[in-house]
Design a protein around this motif. Structure first.
Motif, mmCIF file in Angstrom:
data_model
loop_
_atom_site.group_PDB
_atom_site.id
_atom_site.type_symbol
_atom_site.label_atom_id
_atom_site.label_comp_id
_atom_site.label_asym_id
_atom_site.label_seq_id
_atom_site.Cartn_x
_atom_site.Cartn_y
_atom_site.Cartn_z
ATOM 1 N N ASP A 139 0.824 -1.209 0.000
ATOM 2 C CA ASP A 139 0.000 0.000 0.000
ATOM 3 C C ASP A 139 0.860 1.262 0.000
ATOM 4 O O ASP A 139 0.689 2.148 -0.841
ATOM 5 C CB ASP A 139 -0.930 -0.022 1.211
ATOM 6 C CG ASP A 139 -1.937 1.124 1.231
ATOM 7 O OD1 ASP A 139 -2.242 1.698 0.162
ATOM 8 O OD2 ASP A 139 -2.421 1.455 2.330
ATOM 9 N N GLU A 140 1.805 1.328 0.935
ATOM 10 C CA GLU A 140 2.567 2.553 1.124
ATOM 11 C C GLU A 140 3.658 2.784 0.075
ATOM 12 O O GLU A 140 3.921 3.904 -0.304
ATOM 13 C CB GLU A 140 3.190 2.570 2.519
ATOM 14 C CG GLU A 140 2.154 2.686 3.613
ATOM 15 C CD GLU A 140 2.736 2.622 5.018
ATOM 16 O OE1 GLU A 140 3.982 2.479 5.163
ATOM 17 O OE2 GLU A 140 1.947 2.707 5.981
ATOM 18 N N LYS A 141 4.298 1.731 -0.380
ATOM 19 C CA LYS A 141 5.431 1.899 -1.300
ATOM 20 C C LYS A 141 5.096 1.612 -2.760
ATOM 21 O O LYS A 141 5.832 2.030 -3.650
ATOM 22 C CB LYS A 141 6.600 1.025 -0.852
ATOM 23 C CG LYS A 141 7.118 1.415 0.524
ATOM 24 C CD LYS A 141 8.503 0.881 0.750
ATOM 25 C CE LYS A 141 9.023 1.249 2.111
ATOM 26 N NZ LYS A 141 9.601 2.560 2.193
ATOM 27 N N ASP A 143 1.572 1.645 -3.824
ATOM 28 C CA ASP A 143 0.225 2.163 -4.087
ATOM 29 C C ASP A 143 -0.748 1.056 -4.528
ATOM 30 O O ASP A 143 -1.567 1.250 -5.409
ATOM 31 C CB ASP A 143 0.288 3.284 -5.121
ATOM 32 C CG ASP A 143 -0.899 4.216 -5.007
ATOM 33 O OD1 ASP A 143 -1.452 4.361 -3.904
ATOM 34 O OD2 ASP A 143 -1.304 4.804 -6.042
ATOM 35 N N PHE A 145 -3.756 -0.989 -3.288
ATOM 36 C CA PHE A 145 -4.783 -0.926 -2.245
ATOM 37 C C PHE A 145 -4.935 -2.289 -1.574
ATOM 38 O O PHE A 145 -5.006 -3.316 -2.242
ATOM 39 C CB PHE A 145 -6.119 -0.489 -2.856
ATOM 40 C CG PHE A 145 -7.187 -0.262 -1.833
ATOM 41 C CD1 PHE A 145 -7.200 0.893 -1.063
ATOM 42 C CD2 PHE A 145 -8.167 -1.218 -1.614
ATOM 43 C CE1 PHE A 145 -8.182 1.099 -0.109
ATOM 44 C CE2 PHE A 145 -9.151 -1.016 -0.652
ATOM 45 C CZ PHE A 145 -9.156 0.148 0.096
ATOM 46 N N SER A 170 -3.790 -7.230 -8.731
ATOM 47 C CA SER A 170 -3.392 -5.829 -8.557
ATOM 48 C C SER A 170 -1.879 -5.709 -8.380
ATOM 49 O O SER A 170 -1.282 -4.744 -8.821
ATOM 50 C CB SER A 170 -4.139 -5.120 -7.441
ATOM 51 O OG SER A 170 -4.421 -5.922 -6.375
ATOM 52 N N ARG A 174 0.565 -3.679 -11.096
ATOM 53 C CA ARG A 174 1.504 -2.651 -10.645
ATOM 54 C C ARG A 174 2.933 -2.940 -11.099
ATOM 55 O O ARG A 174 3.666 -2.040 -11.487
ATOM 56 C CB ARG A 174 1.443 -2.543 -9.112
ATOM 57 C CG ARG A 174 2.531 -1.730 -8.458
ATOM 58 C CD ARG A 174 2.574 -0.287 -8.960
ATOM 59 N NE ARG A 174 3.620 0.452 -8.320
ATOM 60 C CZ ARG A 174 4.908 0.451 -8.687
ATOM 61 N NH1 ARG A 174 5.296 -0.270 -9.710
ATOM 62 N NH2 ARG A 174 5.794 1.166 -8.033
#
Length: 180
Positions: A139-141, A143, A145, A170, A174
């Protein structure tokens, strides 16, 4: 003989408590929608998702990948295997029990973000930590979800394959162009 009967009146008092519903986790919502949709639709094998122009949404550029897998599900699992083949305690046979200890998620994320955490410090016994770490870093590095809920993943050793498959898609979307 004088018998007197005494009648007591009992009043039942009920109080209403306002019940606040806990919001559904993404996993629970997914299962609820899946159940609703499966009631009205006979089961079928889905085809390859197509874009509005008719082209497949998924394109695997690795020739070995294209030759070795026959379906999107198989291809995605093969892609995951190739990205995690060097990782200890990861054996990807399916999109359910193979992901139950969180290490497969960690290995997949670590493959693309090796500086985010030390994979070799992880253990299959610390499932909660593995899920929290993988979902947080993704999530943080990256993106990505967090479609899966840690508590839902902890509740079973055989997670719903459709939920895991959706989340792994997902991750694929990415990182697919970052062939490391």
């Amino acid at each position: 003989m004088d018998v007197r009967y005494r009648v007591q009146s009992v009043t039942k008092v009920t109080t209403q408590h306002q019940v606040t519903k806990k919001p559904l986790s993404p996993f629970a919502k997914f299962q609820q929608l899946d159940r609703q949709n499966s009631l009205n639709t006979p089961p079928s094998t889905p085809g390859t998702p197509k874009s509005p122009g008719g082209r497949p949404l998924f394109k695997f550029t690795d020739p070995a990948l294209s030759q070795s897998a026959s379906t999107i599900k198989d291809r995605l699992l093969y892609w995951c295997r190739m990205k995690t083949k060097e990782y200890e305690n990861v054996q990807l046979d399916n999109f359910s029990s193979s992901w139950a200890d969180g290490l497969a998620f960690c290995a997949l994320i670590h493959h693309f973000l090796p500086d985010a955490f030390d994979y070799h410090q992880l253990t299959p016994k610390d499932r909660r930590h593995n899920f929290e770490l993988a979902f947080k870093v993704a999530d943080e590095k990256a993106d990505i979800f967090p479609l899966l809920d840690v508590d839902d993943m902890m509740a079973t050793r055989k997670p719903d394959w459709k939920c895991v498959f959706t989340y792994v898609q997902s991750i694929y979307r990415r990182f697919k162009d970052e062939e490391i």
